[in-house]
Design a protein around this motif. Structure first.
Motif, PDB file in Angstrom:
ATOM      1  N   ASP A   1     -11.685 -24.032 -19.653  1.00  0.00           N
ATOM      2  CA  ASP A   1     -10.635 -24.791 -19.254  1.00  0.00           C
ATOM      3  C   ASP A   1     -11.132 -26.143 -19.549  1.00  0.00           C
ATOM      4  O   ASP A   1     -12.165 -26.564 -19.446  1.00  0.00           O
ATOM      5  CB  ASP A   1     -10.160 -24.986 -17.894  1.00  0.00           C
ATOM      6  N   PRO A   2     -10.155 -26.953 -20.024  1.00  0.00           N
ATOM      7  CA  PRO A   2     -10.723 -28.402 -20.520  1.00  0.00           C
ATOM      8  C   PRO A   2     -10.978 -29.126 -19.293  1.00  0.00           C
ATOM      9  O   PRO A   2     -10.465 -29.021 -18.125  1.00  0.00           O
ATOM     10  CB  PRO A   2      -9.374 -29.140 -21.229  1.00  0.00           C
ATOM     11  N   GLU A   3     -11.847 -30.413 -19.585  1.00  0.00           N
ATOM     12  CA  GLU A   3     -12.264 -31.027 -18.525  1.00  0.00           C
ATOM     13  C   GLU A   3     -11.153 -32.256 -18.151  1.00  0.00           C
ATOM     14  O   GLU A   3     -10.900 -32.566 -16.957  1.00  0.00           O
ATOM     15  CB  GLU A   3     -13.648 -31.816 -19.035  1.00  0.00           C
TER      16      GLU A   3
ATOM     17  N   LEU B   1     -17.242 -11.662  -6.898  1.00  0.00           N
ATOM     18  CA  LEU B   1     -17.630 -12.687  -7.619  1.00  0.00           C
ATOM     19  C   LEU B   1     -16.433 -13.709  -8.071  1.00  0.00           C
ATOM     20  O   LEU B   1     -15.553 -13.022  -8.775  1.00  0.00           O
ATOM     21  CB  LEU B   1     -18.512 -12.548  -8.660  1.00  0.00           C
ATOM     22  N   PRO B   2     -16.302 -14.830  -7.578  1.00  0.00           N
ATOM     23  CA  PRO B   2     -15.155 -15.502  -8.121  1.00  0.00           C
ATOM     24  C   PRO B   2     -15.297 -15.993  -9.622  1.00  0.00           C
ATOM     25  O   PRO B   2     -16.245 -16.522  -9.989  1.00  0.00           O
ATOM     26  CB  PRO B   2     -15.308 -16.813  -7.211  1.00  0.00           C
ATOM     27  N   ASN B   3     -14.030 -15.906 -10.262  1.00  0.00           N
ATOM     28  CA  ASN B   3     -14.109 -16.378 -11.692  1.00  0.00           C
ATOM     29  C   ASN B   3     -14.086 -17.951 -11.811  1.00  0.00           C
ATOM     30  O   ASN B   3     -13.383 -18.282 -10.891  1.00  0.00           O
ATOM     31  CB  ASN B   3     -12.955 -15.457 -12.420  1.00  0.00           C
ATOM     32  N   LYS B   4     -14.577 -18.280 -12.696  1.00  0.00           N
ATOM     33  CA  LYS B   4     -14.751 -19.916 -12.784  1.00  0.00           C
ATOM     34  C   LYS B   4     -13.163 -20.460 -13.635  1.00  0.00           C
ATOM     35  O   LYS B   4     -12.698 -21.373 -13.172  1.00  0.00           O
ATOM     36  CB  LYS B   4     -15.765 -20.311 -13.749  1.00  0.00           C
ATOM     37  N   ILE B   5     -12.752 -19.328 -14.245  1.00  0.00           N
ATOM     38  CA  ILE B   5     -11.196 -19.488 -14.624  1.00  0.00           C
ATOM     39  C   ILE B   5     -10.145 -19.051 -13.671  1.00  0.00           C
ATOM     40  O   ILE B   5      -9.954 -17.924 -13.303  1.00  0.00           O
ATOM     41  CB  ILE B   5     -10.830 -18.870 -16.187  1.00  0.00           C
TER      42      ILE B   5
ATOM     43  N   LYS C   1      -9.919 -21.444 -28.351  1.00  0.00           N
ATOM     44  CA  LYS C   1     -10.710 -20.764 -27.313  1.00  0.00           C
ATOM     45  C   LYS C   1      -9.992 -21.355 -25.959  1.00  0.00           C
ATOM     46  O   LYS C   1      -9.879 -20.890 -24.823  1.00  0.00           O
ATOM     47  CB  LYS C   1     -12.081 -21.178 -27.163  1.00  0.00           C
ATOM     48  N   LEU C   2      -9.570 -22.694 -26.097  1.00  0.00           N
ATOM     49  CA  LEU C   2      -8.926 -23.305 -24.703  1.00  0.00           C
ATOM     50  C   LEU C   2      -7.364 -22.836 -24.687  1.00  0.00           C
ATOM     51  O   LEU C   2      -6.974 -22.684 -23.535  1.00  0.00           O
ATOM     52  CB  LEU C   2      -9.059 -24.919 -24.989  1.00  0.00           C
TER      53      LEU C   2
ATOM     54  N   ASP D   1     -14.556 -13.650 -16.437  1.00  0.00           N
ATOM     55  CA  ASP D   1     -14.121 -14.436 -17.517  1.00  0.00           C
ATOM     56  C   ASP D   1     -15.347 -14.828 -18.072  1.00  0.00           C
ATOM     57  O   ASP D   1     -16.593 -14.632 -17.774  1.00  0.00           O
ATOM     58  CB  ASP D   1     -13.452 -15.771 -17.060  1.00  0.00           C
ATOM     59  N   VAL D   2     -15.149 -15.632 -19.277  1.00  0.00           N
ATOM     60  CA  VAL D   2     -16.243 -15.798 -20.308  1.00  0.00           C
ATOM     61  C   VAL D   2     -17.362 -16.968 -19.376  1.00  0.00           C
ATOM     62  O   VAL D   2     -18.545 -16.476 -19.684  1.00  0.00           O
ATOM     63  CB  VAL D   2     -15.623 -16.434 -21.624  1.00  0.00           C
TER      64      VAL D   2
END
Length: 709
Positions: free
Chosen positions: A475-477, A399-403, A468-469, A169-170
């Motif tokens: 992802d939002p905080e 590699l784990p995606n952050k999303i 983008k969100l 992901d991005v």
């Protein structure tokens, strides 16, 4: 040569200010900081044990690699042939050495009997010629086999790496550490990591076989010769010390260099200002030539001989370091073989011819033989690096995606997508990775199915971030984003993105043909020219495409460059493309990117056409939400008006979210307008409601309206 340790992960940090661990040297305008070698590295064998432990840890990945290579067509048979030729080639130097040893016997017999066996001498001569011929044939045979073998392995792992890159992901892909890991797992000087590792293993085994066979033959040849073993030992020991000393000096460990000279930094800046074509217009129009020339001369005069490139002064520094007490003390040992020979000649004059032949054989063999012995040690480190690269090659798939992917399918009823979706932001806040400034702060709004929402505001107010969100590039905080009542973080990513069509302000054009650039808007119909042409028509790019010589087959940026050597100056085009002489520096240089000459507005129409391909052309489209981020930024007023008209007509009852810094056209027809500033929603309502409110929206609307009065 010259690797001192595995170039893998290192603990700790490199701190130039730590005088206990870092050595500082001043080289002209440069400051060199070198890490001091830990005391444990002076213990013989420690570094090699570390390498063996590294290899042992990574062996499971090598086993996986071997199974994968074995699954490639004909690879095992080619590998067997390659290994056989490598082993055969490694034995030829020993055969050559044996034949030369027989020459010594011929000399000894000639000394003792004053006669020469001409037939035996002829056979030895033919044998030496045959060895050279076999070496040449083996080299070409190995090259012929390695070419298809390397190509097949590289092709296999190209798909492996393509998959590894495509799945990220991005935020994960943008992570510098991830980029370094992907780079380390890709290619080694243009060769597949897997093939490079296999070659290194074969090379190590071949070198061991070569050293062993040559040592055995050398012992057999010299054991009965006067002082033969002693001469061999002295020559090989000296050659090895030469190699290890040179590589020890060449391997500098961890180091860094910088310059704090303002004059030198400014001098280099002036050089770049003069030679860089991007500054030429401002340079000439600003009449900067005389000023920059006088400034350059003044700076160069102040710096004097210190204005040197770092590579140059570093190379000189290394050469000076080689003149050490140890290097001077070792010099007499290089003459020991000749001293031993002289003593033997005095003691036994009759053995001079044989000793001369032995000394000549040893002298010619010792350097090559010593280098091979060193290669055994050096190749161990190379294999450790290669095996570590194999581990990285397979780790990139893990590699784990952050999303994180959701689990809930979407939508529950695909037919309802044609009627649009509901979208709601609840107190959403977000900061881009690596920044401390909010891109969105406590943003809330709700858009019903089938409604049109226009987000307006100045650049940097957060309009693009909302889009983008929604597609979960990030992802939002804090807060929630709901689609048809579902938190989008719980939905399957593929389903979510399939239900949304988006055109970003910072859109890109793929390095593919125009046909692919538009067709990939809907991959399921990417080969349907009728749909592609319809999308081009709706997006306003049909006329542009028809004017291009290759039409839909035109490449906006040709991914494969032409190669050519210095060409006659009259050659303006080559292969149907303009020649860029600024890129020619001799044979093999690449040409510059091919330009289509399209304007920013024309390029934007192509991007809009790709969006239309997915969102409105297909009757079976599974898109319910259309997102447009400044799609008219590069369009003239007429083109913008036509685009907005088509958008209103073609979106049907789908939900649309549209961001723009221009007011008018779509805003008059919007069901909801969000006016944003400073990462927050400042005003909400319809066009009429916001005008009556006489707030910031109404003020900017008035300013833009006055521009056309």
């Amino acid at each position: 040569m010259g690797r001192r340790r595995i170039s893998g992960k290192r603990k700790g940090v490199f701190n130039p200010d730590d005088a206990t661990r870092i050595k500082h040297t001043r080289l002209g305008v440069w400051d060199l900081y070198e890490e001091k070698a830990p005391e444990v590295e002076h213990v013989p064998g420690v570094s090699y044990w570390e390498r063996y432990l590294e290899i042992r840890r990574d062996l499971p990945y090598v086993w996986t690699m071997l199974k994968d290579v074995g699954s490639i067509r004909s690879c095992w048979s080619l590998l067997f042939c390659y290994a056989t030729i490598e082993a055969f080639t490694s034995l030829l130097p020993a055969a050559n050495l044996w034949l030369k040893g027989q020459m010594i016997k011929i000399v000894q017999v000639a000394v003792d009997t004053r006669s020469v066996d001409k037939l035996f001498l002829t056979q030895i001569t033919i044998g030496l010629t045959a060895v050279e011929l076999l070496l040449r044939i083996s080299f070409y045979s190995k090259t012929s086999i390695s070419r298809p073998l390397s190509a097949r392995i590289k092709q296999f792992y190209s798909g492996h790496l393509f998959h590894a890159n495509a799945r990220l992901d991005v935020p994960t892909f943008d992570d510098a550490a991830i980029q370094r890991q992907l780079e380390a797992a890709s290619n080694v000087q243009g060769t597949s990591v897997a093939w490079s590792t296999l070659k290194n293993v074969f090379t190590l085994l071949a070198v061991i076989l070569q050293v062993t066979s040559q040592a055995s033959v050398l012992w057999q040849v010299l054991k009965d010769q006067p002082d033969g073993p002693l001469l061999a030992f002295l020559s090989v020991a000296y050659s090895l010390s030469e190699i290890f000393t040179w590589t020890g000096q060449a391997s500098r460990g961890v180091w860094a260099a910088t310059t704090r000279s303002d004059d030198f930094i400014r001098l280099q800046g002036l050089k770049r200002l003069v030679v860089d074509a991007t500054h030429r217009k401002e340079f000439v129009s600003g009449n900067l030539a005389q000023y920059t020339l006088s400034t350059f001369r003044e700076l160069a005069s102040r710096l004097g001989e210190h204005a040197s490139d770092f590579r140059e002064v570093y190379r000189e520094h290394l050469q000076l370091e080689r003149l050490s007490i140890w290097s001077l003390a070792r010099l007499p040992f290089g003459d020991l073989p000749q001293i031993v020979f002289a003593i033997r000649a005095v003691q036994q004059p009759a053995t001079i011819p044989v000793t001369v032949a032995s000394l000549n054989l040893i002298t010619h063999t010792s350097m090559s033989f010593s280098h091979q012995i060193y290669q055994v040690f050096q190749q161990t480190g190379t294999i450790a690096d290669s095996v570590a690269s194999v581990r990285k090659l397979y780790e990139v798939l893990e590699l784990p995606n952050k999303i994180e992917d959701g689990t809930i399918p979407f939508p529950e009823d695909a037919q309802k997508l044609k009627e649009g979706v509901t979208l709601e932001f609840k107190n959403v806040s977000f900061k881009y990775p690596g920044t401390n400034t909010y891109a969105l702060q406590n943003v809330s709004f709700k858009l019903l199915a089938g409604q049109l929402c226009v987000i307006v505001g100045v650049n940097g107010s957060g309009k693009s971030t909302i889009l983008k969100l929604i597609v979960r590039l990030y992802d939002p905080e804090d807060g929630q984003i709901l689609l048809d009542g579902h938190d989008i973080e719980t939905l399957k990513l593929n389903d979510l993105r399939q239900a949304i069509s988006v055109l970003f302000q910072d859109y890109t054009h793929f390095p593919l043909s125009i046909r692919d650039n538009i067709g990939l808007g809907d991959p399921a119909h990417a080969n349907d020219d009728d749909r592609i042409r319809l999308a081009a028509k709706l997006g306003g790019s049909e006329e542009i495409i028809n004017r291009l010589p290759n039409g839909l087959d035109t490449y906006l940026d040709r991914p494969v460059k032409d190669h050519y050597s210095d060409l006659p100056e009259g050659t303006k085009t080559l292969f149907g493309r303009p020649v860029d002489y600024s890129g020619v520096r001799g044979f093999g240089e690449m040409s510059a990117s091919t330009s289509t000459g399209l304007s920013g507005g024309q390029m934007q129409r192509l991007a809009v056409s790709r969006t239309f391909m997915r969102s409105v052309v297909s009757d079976d489209s599974q898109v319910g939400l259309l997102l447009f981020d400044e799609p008219s930024a590069s369009l003239d007023p007429t083109a913008e008006h036509d685009l907005f008209a088509r958008l209103r007509e073609l979106r049907g009852s789908k939900t649309m979210l549209f961001s723009s810094h221009r007011f008018g056209n779509l805003t008059r027809h919007a069901d909801l307008i969000l006016y944003m500033d400073n990462a927050q929603v400042q005003e909400t309502g319809t066009h009429e409601e916001l005008l009556k409110r006489q707030g910031e929206y109404a003020r900017i609307w008035g300013l833009q309206a006055q521009a056309f009065l």
